[in-house]
Design an enzyme around this catalytic site. Sequence first.
Site, PDB file in Angstrom:
ATOM      1  N   ARG A  79       6.963  75.550  15.684  1.00 50.13           N
ATOM      2  CA  ARG A  79       6.245  74.414  15.100  1.00 50.13           C
ATOM      3  C   ARG A  79       4.762  74.687  14.891  1.00 50.13           C
ATOM      4  NH1 ARG A  79      10.626  72.204  17.260  1.00 50.13           N
ATOM      5  NH2 ARG A  79      10.278  73.923  18.676  1.00 50.13           N
ATOM      6  N   THR A  80       4.084  75.105  15.975  1.00 51.10           N
ATOM      7  CA  THR A  80       2.620  75.179  15.901  1.00 51.10           C
ATOM      8  C   THR A  80       2.185  76.276  14.932  1.00 51.10           C
ATOM      9  OG1 THR A  80       2.621  74.422  18.189  1.00 51.10           O
ATOM     10  CG2 THR A  80       0.540  75.244  17.318  1.00 51.10           C
ATOM     11  N   LYS A 107      -0.717  98.417  22.502  1.00 53.85           N
ATOM     12  CA  LYS A 107      -1.261  99.727  22.889  1.00 53.85           C
ATOM     13  C   LYS A 107      -2.331  99.557  23.965  1.00 53.85           C
ATOM     14  CE  LYS A 107      -0.692 101.486  18.165  1.00 53.85           C
ATOM     15  NZ  LYS A 107      -1.432 101.937  16.981  1.00 53.85           N
ATOM     16  N   ARG A 129      -3.097  81.125  20.110  1.00 54.50           N
ATOM     17  CA  ARG A 129      -2.252  80.707  21.247  1.00 54.50           C
ATOM     18  C   ARG A 129      -2.188  81.899  22.191  1.00 54.50           C
ATOM     19  NH1 ARG A 129       3.585  77.842  21.143  1.00 54.50           N
ATOM     20  NH2 ARG A 129       2.171  76.091  20.872  1.00 54.50           N
ATOM     21  N   HIS A 157      -3.427  71.888  24.884  1.00 54.79           N
ATOM     22  CA  HIS A 157      -2.845  72.028  23.540  1.00 54.79           C
ATOM     23  C   HIS A 157      -3.391  70.840  22.745  1.00 54.79           C
ATOM     24  CE1 HIS A 157      -0.249  73.069  20.346  1.00 54.79           C
ATOM     25  NE2 HIS A 157       0.920  73.081  20.951  1.00 54.79           N
TER      26      HIS A 157
END
Length: 324
Positions: A79-80, A107, A129, A157
């Site tokens: 969704r986000t 890496k 995120r 959030h």
Amino acid sequence: MPSPPPISSKVQSTRWSTCRRRNRQLVVDIFSIDSLTDGHIAAILDRADLHLAANRESRRSTTLRDKIVFNLFYENSTRTLMSFATAAHRLGASVVTLPVGQSSVKKGETLADTARTLGAMRPDAIVIRHPETGAPSRVAELVDAPVLNAGDGTNEHPTQALLDAATLRAHFGRVDGLTVAICGDIRHSRVAHSNALLLPRLGANVRLAGPLELMPDELSARPTVDDAIAGADVVMMLRVQRERLDRDLGDGPGEYLSRYGLTAERLRRAAPNAVVMHPGPMNRGIEIEDSVADDQQRSLITRQVEYGVAVRMACLELAAGAID
Ligand code: NCD
């Protein structure tokens, strides 16, 4: 039941002013609910209503034309991620998404080095995120672009809480005076943390409830799920974030739903016109029964997703200095 205080010292520690002047332009970082003024919140909610109406008519906006938005998702998202990308496109911006799983992160590159590298490409906004609390603000210290928090670990959030508030305001015509029961894995939920800060600021009474082992240690009020739902106008269910648990809950099949989940029977305790929300992804048959999730009269879950795009359009505009 009174609204709870902020439930985490981590949440309080992110309270700082986040307006920065870069390249003669005022940019606004969106790290947390407390990083937004009441004026910002009102502007985002009002603007989101306009965007929602325009999106329904497929009307495009050009407020971010020729801008470039970077999407950096270090945790899974449907969704986000899609919502921020769609929001940017609907404003005329281009989106570049870093495939973190195939990037130099694998890496061993540090977040700071990745931030400096991406900052040098001069994006107009960075959406991030990340599993660590405070990652968005650490990135913002190293780049000129405004940074929007799409979820930092278990901390916050903010755009989810804003879209929840916008959805409620559209449905009830107000947020002020609503009783909102947020139920489930409160301990690990950045959605609950941001909503516990935002909704009381808009005048709602928030009740937090869930299994004791999934409640934050610092919360003294621990109503049962049944008590939290009793008379509530809104029941917001949360997924158990098993990926963040040190040890499994050890619940047997069907046990979570019967003790803590939203069944049609439990929903009858809520106010007569109560609505159901869920930030997604849902674990059907665990925190929510199918019949409740799919109840077209009660469920605002799809509406939340629709408002997600509209709210994130407003957030991107605010961050990039296109509205004030
Ligand atoms: C949530 C999240 O990632 O914080 N989902 C979302 O963004 N809509 C909730 C969850 O993962 O359970």
